[in-house]
Design an enzyme around this catalytic site. Sequence first.
Site, PDB file in Angstrom:
ATOM      1  N   GLU A   1       0.832  -1.212   0.000  1.00 30.85           N
ATOM      2  CA  GLU A   1       0.000   0.000   0.000  1.00 30.85           C
ATOM      3  C   GLU A   1       0.866   1.262   0.000  1.00 30.85           C
ATOM      4  O   GLU A   1       0.500   2.287   0.576  1.00 30.85           O
ATOM      5  CB  GLU A   1      -0.968  -0.010   1.202  1.00 30.85           C
ATOM      6  CG  GLU A   1      -2.214   0.816   0.969  1.00 30.85           C
ATOM      7  CD  GLU A   1      -3.002   0.339  -0.237  1.00 30.85           C
ATOM      8  OE1 GLU A   1      -3.209   1.154  -1.152  1.00 30.85           O
ATOM      9  OE2 GLU A   1      -3.397  -0.842  -0.286  1.00 30.85           O
ATOM     10  N   GLY A   2       2.004   1.183  -0.674  1.00 27.96           N
ATOM     11  CA  GLY A   2       2.958   2.292  -0.719  1.00 27.96           C
ATOM     12  C   GLY A   2       3.966   2.138   0.399  1.00 27.96           C
ATOM     13  O   GLY A   2       3.600   2.209   1.576  1.00 27.96           O
TER      14      GLY A   2
END
Length: 572
Positions: free
Chosen positions: A434-435
């Site tokens: 998610e980054g």
Amino acid sequence: MDYRPDAADPRFLLEQVLDAPARLRALAPFAEVDDGLMGQVLEEAARFVGEVIAPLNAVGDAVGARFDAGKVTMPPGFAAAYRAFWQAGWPALACAPEDGGQGLPWVLEGVLYEWLTGANHGWTMAPGLLHGAYECLKHHGSAELKARYLAKIASGEWLATMCLTEPQAGSDLGLVRTQAAPQADGSHRLSGTKIFISGGEHDLTDNIVHLVLAREPGAPPGPKGLSLFVTAKFLDDGARNAIHCERIEEKMGLHGSPTCVLRFDGASAWRVGEPGRGLAAMFVMMNAARLHVALQGVGLLEAAWQKARAYAGERLQMRAPGSGRTAGEADPIIRHPAMQRVLDTERAWIDGLRVLAYHTGMELDVARHHADPARRQAAQQWCSLVTPVLKSLCTEQGFAGASRLLQVFGGHGYVREWGIEQHVRDARITLIYEGTNEIQAIDLLARKVLPDGGAALVALLEQLAQEVDGAAADGPETTDRLHDAARLTRELVAAAGRQAALPYEAADDFLRATGLALLGWAWHRIARAPGAQDARWAVPHQALRLRVLPEYGMRAQILRNQCRAAAGARVD
């Protein structure tokens, strides 16, 4: 030693610290939400997670997902537990009533998924993207696509994935090569390979819906050439779509979650939203998705803390200092200062991070539903600035804290019998997906703070400083820290104009310093609440002040040294 969700602490934080029932009732969709309803939902969620999901954690890790000839079989008990989960309505908690949802506040879903992760991270990966896929289709899907997929996703009857990453395209999605060829009937045919697809193939549901980033013919290179498409394992007529699972990854943790390589061989798909606006369509779910990952860190840290606390209460070793015991007698190690220090410090992190995450979850709903446009804008600003801080801070602490709590077990923590080592392995991925946390730090400083000269973040920090009760025990130091964080932001903005690389070198320390200032504010809120003088809250608050918040000064000094170096000054 099993993880057991307890609704008491989250209820105290929501009701006494954050005044959640009153704040949420001010929003039209939640006018009927009161502390009784919220408490009932949380109590029932705690029961379900503790009785149905938590007991499957060990078998999920030991057996894992199994791959054979393109098919994935989930660990024993996973399918039955998932069926019970969606049929009980849990995935639909925060979805709109018109889509078959219950229309409850996001923060209740956030607490549910925090508990699910603490109970069984591998199992929770399966429904983890449902709400994000729901939001994406609800905001950008055509009426036809909504009719086809939205209710099934809202209910959880069908699970969903997000297919972004390719072998050559990780954080740099502009390198995506998957192609989408338009067809005469308005559909597209997808061709390409996606990797690291959580739940890309499994036997939990009758169908799997995939959201896929791809390029149409003639699209420009880079991110602006990406469009978003929706496809599924099975088509409307029951035929198998041309989507193949080539393998699942052998991973450090999350053995109960299949991480798939998916090959699209002309799979039938339909565009979601406008051409070239694929990333914009995906980003509608990013704040909520990253906040979910932040709460995964909190959930895993809480699970590790519960195990360590239980073990420390039972394990007898030596006499504790000042215990009065005679030679040859032993005390539970929880009475030893070295172990108390670890447990109290991690408790301080859990409680403070929960306040920040729950507050941010409520701001998500304020940004969607408040009647005042200015209040909606302020809430959106909070979420934009604080979400990357939370994603990084919570996941780093989830991993580092779980590792420190393993130390409470000594050598027993390193063997599988007690389950604490699994939390350390499982937690590590949250710093990456998610980054990555480095991407979160760059997002905060380079993309959100520098463009407006730091004005929005400075205003937020100064506003929090004004809210602090200066008469409270830690009021002055909390106010000073927030004011200093605002000054530090201005100094860094000025220095960044002299050295282009500085924001990227300083981003991690800046995010950490900002997070510590916010953590101090969160604990100030806790300390002012009725009942917070009890030892349950006073002891971790003291640990925070002694052993956590002093890190802020170190991070601030590092950043000021970097600013001086950028100006050509000597740093001693």
